[in-house]
Design a protein around this motif. Structure first.
Motif, PDB file in Angstrom:
ATOM      1  N   ARG A   1       0.911  -1.149   0.105  1.00 21.66           N
ATOM      2  CA  ARG A   1      -0.063  -0.011   0.022  1.00 21.66           C
ATOM      3  C   ARG A   1       0.861   1.108   0.100  1.00 21.66           C
ATOM      4  N   PRO A   2       0.201   2.353  -0.291  1.00 23.10           N
ATOM      5  CA  PRO A   2       1.250   3.776  -0.511  1.00 23.10           C
ATOM      6  C   PRO A   2       1.648   3.877   1.233  1.00 23.10           C
ATOM      7  N   ASP A   3       2.773   4.339   1.260  1.00 24.95           N
ATOM      8  CA  ASP A   3       3.382   4.459   2.510  1.00 24.95           C
ATOM      9  C   ASP A   3       4.083   6.037   2.535  1.00 24.95           C
ATOM     10  N   GLY A   4       3.652   6.694   3.737  1.00 29.18           N
ATOM     11  CA  GLY A   4       4.228   7.957   3.765  1.00 29.18           C
ATOM     12  C   GLY A   4       3.160   8.951   3.901  1.00 29.18           C
ATOM     13  N   ASP A   5       3.543  10.489   3.613  1.00 30.21           N
ATOM     14  CA  ASP A   5       2.565  11.501   3.794  1.00 30.21           C
ATOM     15  C   ASP A   5       1.109  11.064   2.860  1.00 30.21           C
ATOM     16  N   GLY A   6       0.292  11.445   3.460  1.00 31.81           N
ATOM     17  CA  GLY A   6      -1.175  11.111   2.995  1.00 31.81           C
ATOM     18  C   GLY A   6      -1.534   9.708   2.780  1.00 31.81           C
ATOM     19  N   GLU A   7      -0.910   8.904   3.440  1.00 29.84           N
ATOM     20  CA  GLU A   7      -1.019   7.193   3.124  1.00 29.84           C
ATOM     21  C   GLU A   7      -2.317   7.044   3.551  1.00 29.84           C
ATOM     22  N   SER A   8      -3.073   7.536   4.729  1.00 27.23           N
ATOM     23  CA  SER A   8      -4.254   7.028   5.245  1.00 27.23           C
ATOM     24  C   SER A   8      -5.357   7.198   4.074  1.00 27.23           C
ATOM     25  N   MET A   9      -5.556   8.769   3.473  1.00 26.88           N
ATOM     26  CA  MET A   9      -6.590   8.677   2.420  1.00 26.88           C
ATOM     27  C   MET A   9      -6.439   8.011   1.131  1.00 26.88           C
ATOM     28  N   LEU A  10      -5.019   7.613   0.918  1.00 25.70           N
ATOM     29  CA  LEU A  10      -4.940   6.496  -0.116  1.00 25.70           C
ATOM     30  C   LEU A  10      -5.526   5.196   0.058  1.00 25.70           C
TER      31      LEU A  10
END
Length: 371
Positions: A160-169
């Motif tokens: 999964r996307p990891d880093g800034d903004g990861e939660s929304m993605l």
């Protein structure tokens, strides 16, 4: 004066014994006899090699997949935004599964109708075609994303996307699975034991960086012919025009005759044909691949080079044929205003000639589009 630049990567064989250029190719031979022949340096390892096709240097036009996709789809989001390529994939048992099963036209229409329901104040779906779409995040985020090729077979939680903004993605990914898994066509697929198309996967994120406006710099617009969404996106950013990809064809089904006909209606065309590069993929026996390569080069000679050469000789136009690759390639540069005679064959034997000048793909393209 009409100028046509044809770029066909991997046209040369790895040796004389498997060379498709050593067969009878009357149009390519006639072009070679009237051309300046040059060696083409191997392609450099850069983020966006498509820039070289437009005559940009290796330090220009280097954008990631996301910005190229969003541009290709005709969208111009706010400056301070992050762009993603959005792939429509299959999720089963918490993993991303690779499948060759494609969506029908009706399934795609339903997907395009439902996908905007996943939009938020920050995330906006950009509709595309087939399984290729876009996603815009109206904020600059610094994160890691994983391409489908590197995610296949792996648990979603690990890629999964990891880093800034990861939660929304991550929420966007989870919500897409929940939304699409309940669509009627996916329920029918599951009943039939077929893989669903139930996941929208963001990857290739990046920002739209400044790109030279080639139409302004060169004083005219070229039309680019290719099957590439990436090249289409970059072409648009340079001020050039990309012809519809629907009419180009794919691989061995590239519509060579139609491409030639369309080029003959324009003053300036750049044609990029990646079919021979695709034949290098290990999806069939090597013997079958070689037969297909030889057949395709004969079709190139007859349906594309032949008509363009006849017209160029008649009207004293420019016709360039360039074959770059991971190793040394060759180019033919014919200017109908000049009388040239060349006895060096356009095949692997020319690579051993010491007197042939050497150029790069982007330099060859720049000469081809110039008056």
């Amino acid at each position: 004066m009409r100028r046509t630049v044809i770029i066909i990567p991997e046209l040369l064989g790895s040796s004389d014994s498997d060379s498709p250029l050593r067969q009878t190719l009357p149009s390519i031979r006639a072009l070679a006899e009237s051309s300046r022949i040059t060696k083409v340096s191997p392609l450099p390892p850069i983020e966006t090699p498509e820039a070289l096709v437009l005559g940009l240097g290796p330090d220009e036009g280097q954008l990631r997949q996301g910005p190229l996709t969003i541009s290709a789809l005709g969208a111009d989001p706010p400056e301070k935004s992050t762009h993603f390529h959005l792939s429509w994939l299959t999720a089963e048992d918490g993993r991303i599964i690779k499948t060759d099963l494609r969506a029908t036209a009706e399934e795609e229409l339903l997907m395009l109708e439902r996908a905007p329901k996943l939009n938020t104040k920050t995330l906006t779906f950009v509709p595309g075609h087939g399984q290729d779409h876009g996603l815009v995040c109206e904020a600059k985020v610094d994160m890691g994303t994983t391409s489908p090729e590197n995610a296949y077979g792996k648990p979603i939680r690990n890629v999964r996307p990891d880093g800034d903004g990861e939660s929304m993605l991550r929420r966007y990914i989870d919500d897409s699975i929940n939304l699409f898994s309940e669509l009627p066509f996916n329920l029918e697929r599951l009943d039939q034991g077929l893989p669903p198309l139930n996941l929208l996967w963001p990857w290739g994120h990046g920002f739209r960086l400044s790109v030279p406006n080639l139409a302004l710099i060169r004083g005219e617009r070229a039309t680019v012919e290719s099957p590439s969404m990436r090249l289409q996106g970059l072409t648009r950013l340079t001020g050039y025009v990309h012809a519809t990809r629907d009419g180009f064809g794919q691989g061995l089904r590239t519509r060579l005759q139609l491409i030639a006909q369309r080029a003959l209606t324009r003053d300036l065309t750049i044609i990029w044909i990646p079919a021979l590069s695709e034949l290098k993929a290990p999806s069939a026996e090597s013997g079958d691949r070689e037969e297909e390569k030889h057949w395709f080069v004969r079709e190139l000679d007859r349906e594309l080079i032949g008509p363009l050469l006849t017209d160029a000789l008649k009207n004293r136009d420019k016709l360039f044929l360039t074959s770059p690759g991971d190793s040394l390639g060759l180019a033919l540069e014919m200017d109908g205003r000049e009388v040239r005679t060349n006895s060096i064959p356009f095949d692997e034997r020319a690579l051993d000639e010491t007197g042939i000048p050497r150029t790069t793909l982007w330099e060859s393209v720049k000469r081809g589009v110039a008056w």
